[in-house]
Scaffold this motif. Structure first.
Motif, short mmCIF file in Angstrom:
data_model
loop_
_atom_site.label_atom_id
_atom_site.label_comp_id
_atom_site.label_asym_id
_atom_site.label_seq_id
_atom_site.Cartn_x
_atom_site.Cartn_y
_atom_site.Cartn_z
N ALA A 1 0.85 -1.18 0.00
CA ALA A 1 0.00 0.00 0.00
C ALA A 1 0.89 1.23 0.00
CB ALA A 1 -0.90 -0.01 1.24
N LEU A 2 0.67 2.13 -0.95
CA LEU A 2 1.54 3.29 -1.09
C LEU A 2 0.73 4.47 -1.62
CD1 LEU A 2 3.77 2.75 -4.29
CD2 LEU A 2 1.62 1.57 -3.86
N PRO A 3 1.27 5.68 -1.46
CA PRO A 3 0.57 6.85 -1.98
C PRO A 3 0.28 6.69 -3.48
CG PRO A 3 2.35 7.54 -0.53
CD PRO A 3 2.50 6.06 -0.73
N GLU A 4 -0.92 7.07 -3.89
CA GLU A 4 -1.38 6.83 -5.26
C GLU A 4 -0.46 7.44 -6.31
OE1 GLU A 4 -5.82 6.55 -6.98
OE2 GLU A 4 -5.24 8.54 -6.24
N LYS A 5 0.13 8.58 -5.97
CA LYS A 5 1.00 9.25 -6.93
C LYS A 5 2.26 8.43 -7.23
CE LYS A 5 2.74 13.85 -8.07
NZ LYS A 5 2.89 15.25 -7.59
#
Length: 508
Positions: free
Chosen positions: A284-288
Protein backbone atom coordinates in the motif's frame (compact mmCIF):
# COMPACT_ATOMS: atom_id res chain seq x y z
CA UNK A 1 20.87 -21.86 25.00
CA UNK A 2 20.66 -20.01 28.33
CA UNK A 3 22.45 -16.77 29.21
CA UNK A 4 22.75 -15.87 32.89
CA UNK A 5 23.45 -12.96 35.19
CA UNK A 6 25.85 -13.14 38.10
CA UNK A 7 22.93 -13.57 40.50
CA UNK A 8 21.38 -16.34 38.41
CA UNK A 9 24.70 -18.17 38.23
CA UNK A 10 25.09 -17.92 42.00
CA UNK A 11 21.61 -19.39 42.42
CA UNK A 12 22.59 -22.32 40.22
CA UNK A 13 25.82 -22.82 42.17
CA UNK A 14 23.85 -22.83 45.42
CA UNK A 15 21.33 -25.30 44.03
CA UNK A 16 24.13 -27.64 42.93
CA UNK A 17 25.85 -27.44 46.33
CA UNK A 18 22.95 -27.21 48.79
CA UNK A 19 20.20 -29.20 47.05
CA UNK A 20 21.91 -31.61 44.68
CA UNK A 21 24.84 -32.15 47.05
CA UNK A 22 27.81 -31.47 44.77
CA UNK A 23 30.64 -30.15 46.97
CA UNK A 24 31.91 -26.70 46.07
CA UNK A 25 35.42 -28.14 45.81
CA UNK A 26 34.22 -30.52 43.09
CA UNK A 27 32.76 -27.65 41.07
CA UNK A 28 36.01 -25.70 41.43
CA UNK A 29 38.03 -28.75 40.46
CA UNK A 30 35.88 -29.26 37.36
CA UNK A 31 36.17 -25.59 36.46
CA UNK A 32 39.93 -25.51 36.80
CA UNK A 33 40.33 -28.68 34.77
CA UNK A 34 38.16 -27.23 31.99
CA UNK A 35 40.26 -24.06 31.92
CA UNK A 36 43.49 -26.09 31.82
CA UNK A 37 42.20 -28.10 28.85
CA UNK A 38 41.37 -24.93 26.94
CA UNK A 39 44.77 -23.42 27.76
CA UNK A 40 46.54 -26.59 26.65
CA UNK A 41 44.63 -26.60 23.36
CA UNK A 42 45.28 -22.91 22.67
CA UNK A 43 47.85 -22.37 19.93
CA UNK A 44 47.80 -26.11 19.18
CA UNK A 45 49.65 -26.77 22.44
CA UNK A 46 52.80 -24.91 21.36
CA UNK A 47 52.57 -22.30 24.12
CA UNK A 48 54.04 -23.92 27.23
CA UNK A 49 54.82 -21.17 29.76
CA UNK A 50 51.73 -19.59 31.26
CA UNK A 51 51.36 -16.81 33.83
CA UNK A 52 48.24 -17.58 35.89
CA UNK A 53 47.05 -14.28 37.41
CA UNK A 54 45.12 -15.16 40.56
CA UNK A 55 42.79 -13.05 42.69
CA UNK A 56 41.55 -14.03 46.11
CA UNK A 57 38.02 -15.18 45.17
CA UNK A 58 36.61 -18.31 43.60
CA UNK A 59 37.77 -17.14 40.19
CA UNK A 60 41.30 -17.21 41.53
CA UNK A 61 40.71 -20.69 42.95
CA UNK A 62 39.73 -21.88 39.47
CA UNK A 63 43.01 -20.48 38.18
CA UNK A 64 45.04 -22.29 40.84
CA UNK A 65 43.38 -25.59 39.94
CA UNK A 66 44.12 -24.92 36.26
CA UNK A 67 47.80 -24.42 37.06
CA UNK A 68 47.98 -27.79 38.81
CA UNK A 69 46.36 -29.60 35.89
CA UNK A 70 48.67 -27.85 33.44
CA UNK A 71 51.67 -29.14 35.36
CA UNK A 72 50.25 -32.66 35.19
CA UNK A 73 49.94 -32.21 31.41
CA UNK A 74 53.59 -31.20 31.10
CA UNK A 75 53.17 -27.42 30.86
CA UNK A 76 55.06 -24.77 32.84
CA UNK A 77 52.61 -22.46 34.60
CA UNK A 78 53.44 -19.91 37.28
CA UNK A 79 50.75 -18.76 39.69
CA UNK A 80 51.03 -15.03 40.35
CA UNK A 81 48.95 -14.21 43.42
CA UNK A 82 47.56 -10.70 43.66
CA UNK A 83 48.22 -10.93 47.40
CA UNK A 84 49.65 -13.47 49.83
CA UNK A 85 47.18 -16.39 50.00
CA UNK A 86 47.98 -16.91 53.68
CA UNK A 87 44.79 -15.89 55.45
CA UNK A 88 42.50 -16.70 52.53
CA UNK A 89 39.35 -18.65 53.36
CA UNK A 90 37.14 -21.21 51.70
CA UNK A 91 37.83 -23.33 48.65
CA UNK A 92 40.38 -20.90 47.19
CA UNK A 93 42.51 -21.20 50.33
CA UNK A 94 42.31 -24.98 50.15
CA UNK A 95 43.32 -25.01 46.50
CA UNK A 96 46.22 -22.69 47.22
CA UNK A 97 47.47 -25.07 49.92
CA UNK A 98 47.13 -28.04 47.54
CA UNK A 99 49.08 -26.16 44.88
CA UNK A 100 51.86 -25.48 47.41
CA UNK A 101 52.02 -29.21 48.20
CA UNK A 102 52.30 -29.88 44.47
CA UNK A 103 55.14 -27.32 44.39
CA UNK A 104 53.36 -25.26 41.73
CA UNK A 105 55.70 -22.31 41.01
CA UNK A 106 54.22 -19.11 42.41
CA UNK A 107 54.93 -15.43 43.02
CA UNK A 108 53.19 -12.78 45.11
CA UNK A 109 52.61 -9.72 42.98
CA UNK A 110 54.26 -6.37 43.47
CA UNK A 111 55.22 -3.73 40.96
CA UNK A 112 58.05 -4.89 38.73
CA UNK A 113 58.05 -8.54 39.76
CA UNK A 114 56.63 -9.83 36.48
CA UNK A 115 58.87 -10.07 33.43
CA UNK A 116 56.33 -10.88 30.75
CA UNK A 117 59.11 -12.12 28.48
CA UNK A 118 59.27 -15.23 30.68
CA UNK A 119 55.84 -16.37 29.48
CA UNK A 120 54.07 -17.46 26.30
CA UNK A 121 50.57 -16.60 27.48
CA UNK A 122 48.44 -15.35 30.37
CA UNK A 123 45.45 -16.80 32.21
CA UNK A 124 43.26 -14.13 33.78
CA UNK A 125 41.75 -15.46 37.03
CA UNK A 126 41.77 -12.14 38.86
CA UNK A 127 38.17 -10.96 39.20
CA UNK A 128 35.03 -13.03 38.78
CA UNK A 129 31.50 -12.29 37.67
CA UNK A 130 30.44 -10.48 40.85
CA UNK A 131 32.77 -7.51 40.47
CA UNK A 132 31.23 -4.09 39.78
CA UNK A 133 32.93 -0.80 39.07
CA UNK A 134 36.54 0.02 38.30
CA UNK A 135 39.18 -2.52 39.44
CA UNK A 136 41.18 -1.21 42.37
CA UNK A 137 44.93 -1.40 42.77
CA UNK A 138 46.89 -3.60 42.52
CA UNK A 139 44.38 -5.37 40.26
CA UNK A 140 44.28 -2.42 37.85
CA UNK A 141 48.06 -2.37 37.53
CA UNK A 142 48.21 -6.08 36.82
CA UNK A 143 45.43 -5.83 34.21
CA UNK A 144 47.24 -3.00 32.41
CA UNK A 145 50.47 -4.95 32.47
CA UNK A 146 48.82 -8.05 31.03
CA UNK A 147 47.17 -6.06 28.22
CA UNK A 148 50.43 -4.26 27.41
CA UNK A 149 52.46 -7.49 27.38
CA UNK A 150 51.40 -8.46 23.88
CA UNK A 151 50.79 -12.02 25.07
CA UNK A 152 47.56 -13.93 24.35
CA UNK A 153 45.17 -13.86 27.30
CA UNK A 154 42.64 -16.53 28.25
CA UNK A 155 40.03 -15.31 30.74
CA UNK A 156 38.44 -17.57 33.34
CA UNK A 157 34.64 -17.16 33.15
CA UNK A 158 34.82 -13.45 32.33
CA UNK A 159 37.59 -10.91 31.56
CA UNK A 160 38.51 -8.98 34.70
CA UNK A 161 36.93 -5.53 34.61
CA UNK A 162 33.93 -6.57 32.48
CA UNK A 163 30.41 -6.30 33.90
CA UNK A 164 29.02 -9.84 33.72
CA UNK A 165 25.41 -8.63 33.47
CA UNK A 166 25.54 -5.75 31.00
CA UNK A 167 28.74 -6.06 28.95
CA UNK A 168 30.01 -2.67 30.11
CA UNK A 169 33.78 -2.46 30.44
CA UNK A 170 35.79 -0.55 32.99
CA UNK A 171 39.15 1.09 32.58
CA UNK A 172 41.18 -1.06 32.73
CA UNK A 173 39.65 -4.31 31.51
CA UNK A 174 41.34 -7.48 30.32
CA UNK A 175 41.30 -7.89 26.54
CA UNK A 176 41.09 -11.65 26.06
CA UNK A 177 41.54 -13.75 22.96
CA UNK A 178 39.44 -16.48 24.53
CA UNK A 179 37.09 -16.67 27.49
CA UNK A 180 36.27 -19.99 29.11
CA UNK A 181 32.69 -19.51 30.36
CA UNK A 182 31.97 -21.98 33.14
CA UNK A 183 28.68 -23.91 33.04
CA UNK A 184 26.78 -21.22 31.08
CA UNK A 185 27.65 -18.10 29.18
CA UNK A 186 27.12 -14.76 30.89
CA UNK A 187 25.13 -11.82 29.53
CA UNK A 188 28.16 -9.55 29.54
CA UNK A 189 30.04 -11.91 27.23
CA UNK A 190 27.27 -11.79 24.65
CA UNK A 191 26.61 -8.03 24.46
CA UNK A 192 28.91 -5.31 23.19
CA UNK A 193 31.35 -3.94 24.10
CA UNK A 194 31.90 -6.95 26.39
CA UNK A 195 31.77 -9.44 23.52
CA UNK A 196 34.74 -7.70 21.91
CA UNK A 197 36.82 -7.88 25.09
CA UNK A 198 35.87 -11.53 25.67
CA UNK A 199 37.17 -12.74 22.32
CA UNK A 200 36.17 -16.29 21.42
CA UNK A 201 33.77 -17.55 24.10
CA UNK A 202 33.90 -21.26 24.87
CA UNK A 203 31.31 -22.69 27.28
CA UNK A 204 32.59 -25.62 29.33
CA UNK A 205 30.49 -27.88 31.59
CA UNK A 206 31.47 -28.20 35.25
CA UNK A 207 28.66 -30.37 36.64
CA UNK A 208 25.76 -27.89 36.53
CA UNK A 209 22.89 -28.92 34.26
CA UNK A 210 21.39 -26.47 31.77
CA UNK A 211 17.92 -27.67 32.77
CA UNK A 212 18.37 -26.15 36.21
CA UNK A 213 18.47 -22.69 34.64
CA UNK A 214 14.87 -22.93 33.44
CA UNK A 215 13.79 -24.44 36.77
CA UNK A 216 15.35 -21.48 38.60
CA UNK A 217 13.60 -18.90 36.38
CA UNK A 218 16.28 -17.98 33.85
CA UNK A 219 14.52 -16.61 30.74
CA UNK A 220 17.32 -15.08 28.67
CA UNK A 221 18.40 -17.18 25.70
CA UNK A 222 20.86 -17.39 22.82
CA UNK A 223 19.75 -18.43 19.34
CA UNK A 224 21.14 -21.86 18.62
CA UNK A 225 19.75 -25.20 17.43
CA UNK A 226 18.97 -26.33 20.99
CA UNK A 227 17.01 -23.17 21.77
CA UNK A 228 14.88 -23.35 18.62
CA UNK A 229 14.10 -27.01 19.20
CA UNK A 230 13.32 -26.77 22.92
CA UNK A 231 11.43 -23.48 22.89
CA UNK A 232 9.77 -23.52 19.48
CA UNK A 233 9.81 -27.16 18.39
CA UNK A 234 11.77 -26.80 15.15
CA UNK A 235 15.36 -26.50 13.95
CA UNK A 236 16.40 -23.13 12.48
CA UNK A 237 17.21 -24.71 9.11
CA UNK A 238 13.82 -26.39 8.75
CA UNK A 239 11.95 -24.50 6.02
CA UNK A 240 9.91 -27.27 4.46
CA UNK A 241 6.63 -26.77 2.61
CA UNK A 242 3.68 -29.07 2.34
CA UNK A 243 3.31 -30.82 -1.00
CA UNK A 244 -0.39 -29.87 -1.19
CA UNK A 245 0.07 -26.19 -0.34
CA UNK A 246 -0.88 -23.12 -2.37
CA UNK A 247 -0.29 -19.39 -2.11
CA UNK A 248 -3.12 -19.05 0.37
CA UNK A 249 -1.34 -21.46 2.71
CA UNK A 250 1.45 -18.95 3.31
CA UNK A 251 -0.57 -15.88 4.11
CA UNK A 252 -0.92 -12.33 2.91
CA UNK A 253 1.33 -9.47 4.08
CA UNK A 254 0.39 -5.82 3.76
CA UNK A 255 3.24 -3.30 3.63
CA UNK A 256 2.30 0.33 4.34
CA UNK A 257 5.49 2.17 3.51
CA UNK A 258 7.34 4.47 1.17
CA UNK A 259 6.81 8.06 0.13
CA UNK A 260 7.86 10.33 -2.69
CA UNK A 261 11.39 10.77 -1.30
CA UNK A 262 11.80 7.29 0.22
CA UNK A 263 10.01 4.84 -2.05
CA UNK A 264 12.91 2.38 -1.86
CA UNK A 265 12.18 1.57 1.77
CA UNK A 266 8.73 0.28 0.90
CA UNK A 267 10.03 -1.66 -2.08
CA UNK A 268 12.74 -3.38 -0.02
CA UNK A 269 10.28 -4.26 2.72
CA UNK A 270 7.72 -5.71 0.33
CA UNK A 271 10.33 -7.60 -1.68
CA UNK A 272 11.75 -9.08 1.53
CA UNK A 273 8.31 -10.30 2.60
CA UNK A 274 7.84 -11.95 -0.78
CA UNK A 275 11.31 -13.48 -0.99
CA UNK A 276 11.08 -14.97 2.50
CA UNK A 277 8.01 -17.01 1.73
CA UNK A 278 4.71 -15.14 1.94
CA UNK A 279 2.09 -16.42 -0.46
CA UNK A 280 0.89 -12.89 -1.25
CA UNK A 281 2.31 -9.43 -0.62
CA UNK A 282 0.46 -6.16 -1.15
CA UNK A 283 2.29 -2.87 -0.99
CA UNK A 284 0.00 0.00 0.00
CA UNK A 285 1.54 3.29 -1.09
CA UNK A 286 0.57 6.85 -1.98
CA UNK A 287 -1.38 6.83 -5.26
CA UNK A 288 1.00 9.25 -6.93
CA UNK A 289 3.82 6.68 -6.51
CA UNK A 290 1.82 3.84 -8.00
CA UNK A 291 2.64 4.31 -11.66
CA UNK A 292 6.46 4.63 -11.24
CA UNK A 293 6.47 1.42 -9.16
CA UNK A 294 4.43 -0.68 -11.58
CA UNK A 295 6.48 -3.65 -12.78
CA UNK A 296 9.44 -2.96 -10.48
CA UNK A 297 8.76 -6.30 -8.80
CA UNK A 298 5.85 -7.78 -10.77
CA UNK A 299 5.08 -10.39 -8.12
CA UNK A 300 4.17 -7.67 -5.58
CA UNK A 301 0.61 -6.38 -5.74
CA UNK A 302 0.37 -2.60 -5.56
CA UNK A 303 -2.45 -0.76 -3.84
CA UNK A 304 -2.42 2.98 -4.47
CA UNK A 305 -4.23 4.92 -1.74
CA UNK A 306 -5.79 8.32 -2.36
CA UNK A 307 -3.12 10.83 -1.30
CA UNK A 308 -4.76 14.01 -2.59
CA UNK A 309 -1.98 14.29 -5.15
CA UNK A 310 0.81 14.74 -2.59
CA UNK A 311 2.77 11.52 -3.12
CA UNK A 312 2.97 11.29 0.65
CA UNK A 313 1.02 9.65 3.46
CA UNK A 314 -0.18 12.98 4.82
CA UNK A 315 -3.11 12.86 2.42
CA UNK A 316 -4.10 9.25 3.17
CA UNK A 317 -6.76 8.54 5.75
CA UNK A 318 -6.27 5.90 8.42
CA UNK A 319 -9.64 4.42 7.43
CA UNK A 320 -8.45 3.68 3.91
CA UNK A 321 -5.44 1.71 5.22
CA UNK A 322 -7.60 -0.10 7.80
CA UNK A 323 -9.95 -1.18 5.01
CA UNK A 324 -7.07 -2.56 2.93
CA UNK A 325 -5.71 -4.46 5.95
CA UNK A 326 -8.85 -6.60 6.25
CA UNK A 327 -8.07 -10.32 5.78
CA UNK A 328 -4.32 -9.73 5.95
CA UNK A 329 -2.38 -11.72 8.56
CA UNK A 330 0.26 -9.07 9.18
CA UNK A 331 0.99 -5.46 8.30
CA UNK A 332 4.25 -3.52 8.32
CA UNK A 333 3.90 0.21 8.94
CA UNK A 334 6.61 2.84 8.79
CA UNK A 335 9.58 2.25 6.46
CA UNK A 336 10.13 5.39 4.39
CA UNK A 337 6.68 6.69 5.37
CA UNK A 338 7.79 10.14 6.55
CA UNK A 339 6.14 12.34 9.16
CA UNK A 340 3.22 14.77 8.93
CA UNK A 341 0.90 16.82 11.07
CA UNK A 342 -1.52 14.52 12.86
CA UNK A 343 0.42 11.33 12.16
CA UNK A 344 0.22 10.20 15.80
CA UNK A 345 -3.59 10.25 15.73
CA UNK A 346 -3.49 8.53 12.35
CA UNK A 347 -1.37 5.68 13.76
CA UNK A 348 -3.56 5.50 16.87
CA UNK A 349 -6.60 4.89 14.64
CA UNK A 350 -4.83 2.10 12.77
CA UNK A 351 -3.66 0.64 16.09
CA UNK A 352 -7.18 0.57 17.52
CA UNK A 353 -9.20 -0.49 14.49
CA UNK A 354 -7.05 -2.89 12.47
CA UNK A 355 -7.18 -6.55 13.41
CA UNK A 356 -3.98 -8.03 11.99
CA UNK A 357 -0.58 -8.35 13.67
CA UNK A 358 1.41 -5.11 13.35
CA UNK A 359 5.13 -4.71 12.71
CA UNK A 360 6.05 -1.08 13.40
CA UNK A 361 9.35 0.23 12.10
CA UNK A 362 11.14 3.48 11.29
CA UNK A 363 8.76 6.46 11.13
CA UNK A 364 5.97 4.55 12.84
CA UNK A 365 8.26 4.20 15.86
CA UNK A 366 8.95 7.92 15.86
CA UNK A 367 5.18 8.55 15.84
CA UNK A 368 4.90 6.34 18.91
CA UNK A 369 7.77 8.16 20.59
CA UNK A 370 5.98 11.51 20.12
CA UNK A 371 2.68 10.21 21.46
CA UNK A 372 1.27 9.23 24.84
CA UNK A 373 1.92 5.60 23.92
CA UNK A 374 1.66 4.36 27.51
CA UNK A 375 -2.02 5.36 27.42
CA UNK A 376 -2.83 3.47 24.23
CA UNK A 377 -5.06 0.40 24.70
CA UNK A 378 -3.66 -3.11 24.50
CA UNK A 379 -4.41 -4.75 21.16
CA UNK A 380 -5.89 -8.23 20.91
CA UNK A 381 -3.50 -8.91 18.01
CA UNK A 382 0.26 -8.76 18.66
CA UNK A 383 2.51 -5.78 17.98
CA UNK A 384 6.20 -6.01 17.11
CA UNK A 385 8.42 -2.93 17.39
CA UNK A 386 11.77 -3.00 15.56
CA UNK A 387 13.79 0.00 16.79
CA UNK A 388 17.48 0.68 16.30
CA UNK A 389 19.20 2.22 19.36
CA UNK A 390 18.35 5.79 18.32
CA UNK A 391 14.67 4.97 17.91
CA UNK A 392 14.67 3.07 21.19
CA UNK A 393 16.20 6.09 22.89
CA UNK A 394 13.34 8.26 21.62
CA UNK A 395 10.74 5.70 22.70
CA UNK A 396 12.19 5.57 26.21
CA UNK A 397 13.21 9.22 26.62
CA UNK A 398 16.86 8.20 27.09
CA UNK A 399 20.18 8.80 25.38
CA UNK A 400 21.60 6.21 23.01
CA UNK A 401 24.36 5.57 25.53
CA UNK A 402 21.78 4.78 28.18
CA UNK A 403 20.01 2.39 25.81
CA UNK A 404 23.23 0.57 25.00
CA UNK A 405 24.27 0.33 28.66
CA UNK A 406 21.94 -2.61 29.31
CA UNK A 407 20.03 -3.53 26.16
CA UNK A 408 18.59 -6.74 27.58
CA UNK A 409 16.88 -5.27 30.63
CA UNK A 410 15.75 -2.14 28.82
CA UNK A 411 14.05 -4.12 26.06
CA UNK A 412 12.61 -6.57 28.58
CA UNK A 413 11.13 -3.80 30.72
CA UNK A 414 9.58 -2.02 27.74
CA UNK A 415 8.05 -5.22 26.35
CA UNK A 416 6.54 -6.22 29.69
CA UNK A 417 5.24 -2.73 30.48
CA UNK A 418 3.52 -2.13 27.15
CA UNK A 419 2.61 -5.67 26.14
CA UNK A 420 4.56 -5.59 22.88
CA UNK A 421 7.42 -7.54 21.33
CA UNK A 422 10.59 -5.44 21.06
CA UNK A 423 13.32 -6.22 18.53
CA UNK A 424 16.18 -3.94 19.62
CA UNK A 425 18.46 -4.00 16.61
CA UNK A 426 22.23 -3.73 16.51
CA UNK A 427 25.16 -6.07 17.08
CA UNK A 428 23.65 -9.07 18.92
CA UNK A 429 20.06 -7.93 18.38
CA UNK A 430 17.84 -8.68 21.38
CA UNK A 431 14.19 -9.70 21.10
CA UNK A 432 12.06 -9.14 24.22
CA UNK A 433 8.62 -10.65 24.73
CA UNK A 434 5.77 -9.43 26.96
CA UNK A 435 6.21 -12.47 29.22
CA UNK A 436 9.75 -11.36 30.09
CA UNK A 437 11.69 -13.74 27.86
CA UNK A 438 14.63 -12.21 25.97
CA UNK A 439 16.61 -13.80 23.15
CA UNK A 440 20.05 -12.67 22.02
CA UNK A 441 20.74 -13.27 18.34
CA UNK A 442 23.98 -14.91 17.24
CA UNK A 443 23.92 -14.34 13.47
CA UNK A 444 24.91 -11.26 11.47
CA UNK A 445 28.02 -9.22 10.83
CA UNK A 446 29.23 -5.59 10.56
CA UNK A 447 28.83 -5.54 6.78
CA UNK A 448 25.07 -5.43 7.37
CA UNK A 449 25.33 -1.92 8.82
CA UNK A 450 23.79 -0.38 5.71
CA UNK A 451 20.69 1.55 4.76
CA UNK A 452 17.62 -0.58 4.10
CA UNK A 453 18.70 -3.61 6.16
CA UNK A 454 16.06 -2.76 8.77
CA UNK A 455 13.35 -2.52 6.10
CA UNK A 456 14.30 -6.03 5.00
CA UNK A 457 14.03 -7.31 8.58
CA UNK A 458 10.57 -5.80 9.06
CA UNK A 459 9.31 -7.46 5.89
CA UNK A 460 10.86 -10.79 6.87
CA UNK A 461 9.22 -10.83 10.31
CA UNK A 462 5.83 -9.92 8.82
CA UNK A 463 6.27 -12.70 6.26
CA UNK A 464 6.87 -15.33 8.94
CA UNK A 465 3.74 -14.18 10.78
CA UNK A 466 1.74 -14.49 7.56
CA UNK A 467 3.10 -18.00 7.12
CA UNK A 468 1.67 -18.99 10.48
CA UNK A 469 4.45 -18.47 13.01
CA UNK A 470 3.34 -17.01 16.34
CA UNK A 471 4.50 -13.41 16.66
CA UNK A 472 7.16 -14.16 19.31
CA UNK A 473 8.65 -16.94 17.24
CA UNK A 474 8.48 -14.87 14.07
CA UNK A 475 10.44 -12.07 15.70
CA UNK A 476 13.20 -14.33 17.07
CA UNK A 477 13.38 -16.48 13.95
CA UNK A 478 13.20 -13.49 11.62
CA UNK A 479 16.16 -11.81 13.30
CA UNK A 480 18.11 -15.08 13.09
CA UNK A 481 17.34 -15.65 9.38
CA UNK A 482 18.09 -12.00 8.58
CA UNK A 483 21.54 -12.29 10.16
CA UNK A 484 22.15 -15.66 8.54
CA UNK A 485 21.32 -14.20 5.12
CA UNK A 486 23.66 -11.32 5.87
CA UNK A 487 26.41 -13.79 6.76
CA UNK A 488 25.97 -15.61 3.46
CA UNK A 489 25.99 -12.33 1.54
CA UNK A 490 29.13 -11.17 3.36
CA UNK A 491 30.89 -14.47 2.67
CA UNK A 492 30.07 -14.16 -1.03
CA UNK A 493 31.58 -10.66 -1.04
CA UNK A 494 34.62 -11.34 1.10
CA UNK A 495 36.61 -8.38 -0.18
CA UNK A 496 33.90 -5.73 0.06
CA UNK A 497 33.54 -3.48 3.08
CA UNK A 498 29.76 -3.64 3.02
CA UNK A 499 26.81 -5.47 1.55
CA UNK A 500 23.52 -3.94 0.44
CA UNK A 501 19.98 -4.53 1.64
CA UNK A 502 19.32 -6.13 -1.74
CA UNK A 503 22.17 -8.58 -1.12
CA UNK A 504 20.45 -9.70 2.08
CA UNK A 505 17.14 -10.21 0.25
CA UNK A 506 18.86 -12.33 -2.38
CA UNK A 507 20.06 -14.72 0.33
CA UNK A 508 16.73 -15.10 2.16
Amino acid sequence: MFVVTNQEMRAMDSYAIDTVGIPAMVLMENAGRAVAEEVAAFGEGKLRRWAILVGKGNNGGDGVVAARHLIEAGYSPTVIYIEDPVGWKGESATQSAIAASFKVPSLIYHNGIIDWRDYDGIVDALLGTGIRGIPREPYAQMIRGANDSGLPIIAVDIPSGLNADTGEVSEPCIIAERTVALALTKRGLEQYPGAEYAGDVVVRPIGILQEWAEMLGVNTYMTDAVMFLKRFGFQPDERKRRQDSNKGTYGHVLVAAGSRHMSGAGLLCAKSALQSGSGLVTWALPEKLLEPMIGTVPEIMLMGLNDSGTGNWSGISAQSLIAVSENKRSMVIGPGMGRWEGDRLWLHDVWCHSSCTLVLDADALNMLADSDFDQWPRRSAPVILTPHPGEMARLCGLSVHEVQRDRIELARGFAKKDGVIVVLKGARTVTAEPNGAVTINTTGNPKMATGGAGDVLAGLIASLIAQGFPAEQAAVYGVYLHGEAGDRAAAARAFSRSITAGDIIDEL
